[in-house]
Write a protein that holds these residues in place. Structure first.
Motif, short mmCIF file in Angstrom:
data_model
loop_
_atom_site.label_atom_id
_atom_site.label_comp_id
_atom_site.label_asym_id
_atom_site.label_seq_id
_atom_site.Cartn_x
_atom_site.Cartn_y
_atom_site.Cartn_z
N ALA A 76 54.74 30.46 15.10
CA ALA A 76 55.42 31.65 14.41
C ALA A 76 56.71 30.92 13.91
CB ALA A 76 55.61 33.11 15.02
N ALA A 77 57.44 30.40 14.59
CA ALA A 77 58.54 29.75 14.11
C ALA A 77 58.59 28.87 13.06
CB ALA A 77 59.54 29.34 15.30
N TRP A 79 55.88 28.28 11.25
CA TRP A 79 55.08 29.13 10.28
C TRP A 79 55.89 29.99 9.12
CZ3 TRP A 79 53.66 34.09 8.86
CH2 TRP A 79 52.52 34.35 7.70
N LEU A 80 57.22 30.44 9.79
CA LEU A 80 58.04 31.39 8.90
C LEU A 80 59.16 30.25 8.13
CD1 LEU A 80 58.58 34.17 11.49
CD2 LEU A 80 57.45 34.40 9.10
N GLN A 81 59.27 29.11 8.48
CA GLN A 81 60.32 28.17 7.88
C GLN A 81 59.82 27.92 6.55
OE1 GLN A 81 61.11 24.92 10.47
NE2 GLN A 81 62.84 25.91 11.21
#
Length: 81
Positions: A76-77, A79-81
């Motif tokens: 998730a980290a 993907w969110l960047q």
């Protein structure tokens, strides 16, 4: 008679399967926390009644639940960047 499947400790057995299926991307977000909780509950139940089997299944559920949470958090980290 020795058994491999801890049918008398269903929490440990459920934790094991949820932990394994929790490694599936996206689906694991939903399955990791129950795997962790049921694994701990299975270990507590095994500690209260040493005749029950399933400690290994419960530990696998706990460890895979933690691993799945970490795996999905990193994913998730990224993907969110």
């Amino acid at each position: 008679l020795r058994t491999v499947i801890p049918y008398k400790n269903p929490m440990a057995l459920a934790a094991y399967y949820l932990g394994i299926f929790g490694m599936i991307p996206f689906l694991g977000i939903v399955l990791a926390l129950p795997a962790l909780g049921l694994g701990i509950a299975g270990l507590v139940r095994r500690k209260r009644n040493p005749l029950l089997k399933g400690a290994v299944h419960a530990w696998v559920g706990v460890m895979l639940g933690i691993l799945s949470l970490a795996y999905h958090a990193v994913g998730a980290a990224i993907w969110l960047q």
